[in-house]
Design an enzyme around this catalytic site. Sequence first.
Site, mmCIF file in Angstrom:
data_model
loop_
_atom_site.group_PDB
_atom_site.id
_atom_site.type_symbol
_atom_site.label_atom_id
_atom_site.label_comp_id
_atom_site.label_asym_id
_atom_site.label_seq_id
_atom_site.Cartn_x
_atom_site.Cartn_y
_atom_site.Cartn_z
ATOM 1 N N GLU A 97 6.805 51.922 -20.612
ATOM 2 C CA GLU A 97 5.731 52.283 -21.369
ATOM 3 C C GLU A 97 6.027 51.751 -22.837
ATOM 4 O O GLU A 97 5.026 51.359 -23.392
ATOM 5 C CB GLU A 97 5.776 53.947 -21.670
ATOM 6 C CG GLU A 97 4.490 54.596 -22.472
ATOM 7 C CD GLU A 97 4.981 55.590 -23.386
ATOM 8 O OE1 GLU A 97 5.490 55.010 -24.502
ATOM 9 O OE2 GLU A 97 4.923 56.945 -23.203
ATOM 10 N N ARG A 120 -1.867 55.862 -21.936
ATOM 11 C CA ARG A 120 -1.068 55.270 -22.695
ATOM 12 C C ARG A 120 -1.583 53.631 -22.828
ATOM 13 O O ARG A 120 -0.591 52.755 -22.834
ATOM 14 C CB ARG A 120 0.222 55.145 -21.950
ATOM 15 C CG ARG A 120 1.212 56.573 -21.947
ATOM 16 C CD ARG A 120 1.256 56.979 -23.365
ATOM 17 N NE ARG A 120 2.175 58.204 -23.672
ATOM 18 C CZ ARG A 120 1.761 59.340 -23.419
ATOM 19 N NH1 ARG A 120 0.393 59.754 -23.129
ATOM 20 N NH2 ARG A 120 2.647 60.553 -23.484
ATOM 21 N N SER A 127 9.520 58.285 -24.213
ATOM 22 C CA SER A 127 9.498 57.882 -22.948
ATOM 23 C C SER A 127 9.695 56.415 -22.731
ATOM 24 O O SER A 127 8.763 55.455 -23.261
ATOM 25 C CB SER A 127 8.230 58.389 -22.233
ATOM 26 O OG SER A 127 7.921 59.469 -22.451
HETATM 27 N N1 EPU Z 1 11.687 66.108 -15.533
HETATM 28 C C1 EPU Z 1 12.956 66.269 -14.905
HETATM 29 N N2 EPU Z 1 14.202 65.414 -15.374
HETATM 30 C C2 EPU Z 1 13.869 65.098 -16.646
HETATM 31 C C3 EPU Z 1 12.622 64.979 -17.648
HETATM 32 C C4 EPU Z 1 11.638 65.563 -16.671
HETATM 33 O O1 EPU Z 1 13.066 66.580 -13.785
HETATM 34 O O2 EPU Z 1 15.186 64.447 -17.126
HETATM 35 C C5 EPU Z 1 10.489 66.866 -15.001
HETATM 36 C C6 EPU Z 1 10.245 68.118 -15.579
HETATM 37 O O3 EPU Z 1 11.191 69.259 -15.232
HETATM 38 C C7 EPU Z 1 8.749 68.303 -15.421
HETATM 39 C C8 EPU Z 1 8.169 66.747 -15.314
HETATM 40 O O4 EPU Z 1 9.368 66.153 -15.165
HETATM 41 O O5 EPU Z 1 8.573 68.983 -14.258
HETATM 42 C C9 EPU Z 1 7.534 66.443 -16.618
HETATM 43 O O6 EPU Z 1 8.422 66.663 -17.836
HETATM 44 P P1 EPU Z 1 7.867 66.884 -19.216
HETATM 45 O O7 EPU Z 1 6.696 68.047 -19.268
HETATM 46 O O8 EPU Z 1 8.939 67.052 -20.142
HETATM 47 O O9 EPU Z 1 6.745 65.654 -19.570
HETATM 48 P P2 EPU Z 1 6.967 64.103 -19.332
HETATM 49 O O10 EPU Z 1 6.154 63.608 -18.338
HETATM 50 O O11 EPU Z 1 8.558 63.695 -19.257
HETATM 51 C C10 EPU Z 1 5.013 63.478 -20.974
HETATM 52 C C11 EPU Z 1 4.970 62.309 -21.984
HETATM 53 C C12 EPU Z 1 5.368 62.708 -23.616
HETATM 54 C C13 EPU Z 1 5.063 63.966 -23.838
HETATM 55 C C14 EPU Z 1 5.428 65.199 -22.574
HETATM 56 C C15 EPU Z 1 4.789 66.298 -23.242
HETATM 57 C C16 EPU Z 1 4.693 60.192 -20.380
HETATM 58 C C17 EPU Z 1 5.480 59.135 -20.304
HETATM 59 N N3 EPU Z 1 5.529 60.987 -21.462
HETATM 60 O O12 EPU Z 1 6.525 63.415 -20.488
HETATM 61 O O13 EPU Z 1 5.039 61.636 -24.182
HETATM 62 O O14 EPU Z 1 5.702 64.095 -25.141
HETATM 63 O O15 EPU Z 1 4.684 64.547 -21.437
HETATM 64 O O16 EPU Z 1 3.342 66.150 -23.119
HETATM 65 O O17 EPU Z 1 3.643 60.298 -20.431
HETATM 66 C C18 EPU Z 1 6.004 59.365 -24.955
HETATM 67 O O18 EPU Z 1 5.053 59.130 -24.418
HETATM 68 O O19 EPU Z 1 6.856 58.626 -25.509
HETATM 69 C C19 EPU Z 1 6.395 61.011 -24.907
HETATM 70 C C20 EPU Z 1 7.443 61.389 -25.215
#
Ligand code: EPU
Length: 344
Positions: A337, A165, A240
């Site tokens: 971010e 990012r 995010s």
């Molecule tokens: N989780 C929770 N509670 C929540 C949200 C997430 O416990 O409310 C846990 C999930 O259960 C999982 C982990 O956190 O174990 C990761 O969640 P997820 O796979 O949804 O991905 P993320 O880390 O929340 C990242 C990117 C997103 C991207 C997704 C899919 C970042 C900051 N965010 O989200 O990117 O779409 O992976 O690859 O790296 C963005 O950058 O704006 C964005 C949406």
Amino acid sequence: MTFIKENVPFKNLTTFKIGGNARYLAEVRNKEELRAAVSFAKEKGLPIFILGGGSDILISDSDFNGVVIRYVGDGVSFEEKDGEVLVVGEAGIDWDKFVKLSVEKNLQGIECLSGIPGTVGASPIQNIGAYGQELKDTFVSLTAYDIREGKFVNFNKEDCQFSYRESIFKKPEVRGRYLITDITLKLRKDSKPVVRYESLKTFLKEKNINNPSLSDLREAVLELRGQKLVDPSVIGNAGSFFKNPIVGKDTVLKLQKSYPHIPFFEINGDKVKVYAGWLIEHAGWKGKRYKNTGVSDKNALVITNPEGKATAKEVMELAVKISRDVYKKFGVRLEPEVQYITFN
Ligand code: EPU
């Protein structure tokens, strides 16, 4: 100049639907109009702010006495070379439209980046990523207008200094100097998609899709995003809000004693990525309101503007509260971010 408008609210230019008014907005379609808009600002002695799709920024509540420039040229071209295809997209194309076009042409490399809001020109700034793909994986080069020097310049992949990012364009000393006019990616023709991300693998398995095509993958990503992210055309937000923090393995081992189910991802020997969404949810913020802002009940990583009345100040206050609580509970520091833009 016909392409320059006066007094335009940033609320209408950002997916957060927050921000004061811009004194001028120049929507330029080509290099000539871009030069003209920059001269217009220089003649008036006004500062310039470069805007893309407005989907990853939080604009301050005060007005901007300057010229917002947005490049809206939206041409795409494809050039085939040894089984790979160089795709050049102008900055103004909607990112997802660009992905859709590439998938329709059976070009592999950006299908997992389906559904990301914003423009092609903004995609390198934070090296957009999702479901195991990042822009840098297929990125070749970009063209940008150097506002300070008044000339067009080329950046190759190394010049962009991509990381998670991040890119050179986010660095304070470079911010606002370059306006990206087009990007070039190298995509693979008729290549099998690779599914790396666990939740995507599980999703495809549940749907009995064993040999996913590029469009299967695109559809799956769009559906998953729909479940986990908040549609900015319905509720203001910027995806995010925080990055997923990278911490030492020892930190996670310690946290596991109290939170055995804490999810994490091993990056290398002693560094792991923990998930900001999980930390925020377990600090009790998921679905909570603060003044006119809120934390999404679908995804704790998303700060929202539920009724369109939130101010940038309120969002910043909420972000500070969340970071403080996460630090108190887990000893992990969150870093935004979303870029916070102030004009003074
Ligand atoms: N989780 C929770 N509670 C929540 C949200 C997430 O416990 O409310 C846990 C999930 O259960 C999982 C982990 O956190 O174990 C990761 O969640 P997820 O796979 O949804 O991905 P993320 O880390 O929340 C990242 C990117 C997103 C991207 C997704 C899919 C970042 C900051 N965010 O989200 O990117 O779409 O992976 O690859 O790296 C963005 O950058 O704006 C964005 C949406």
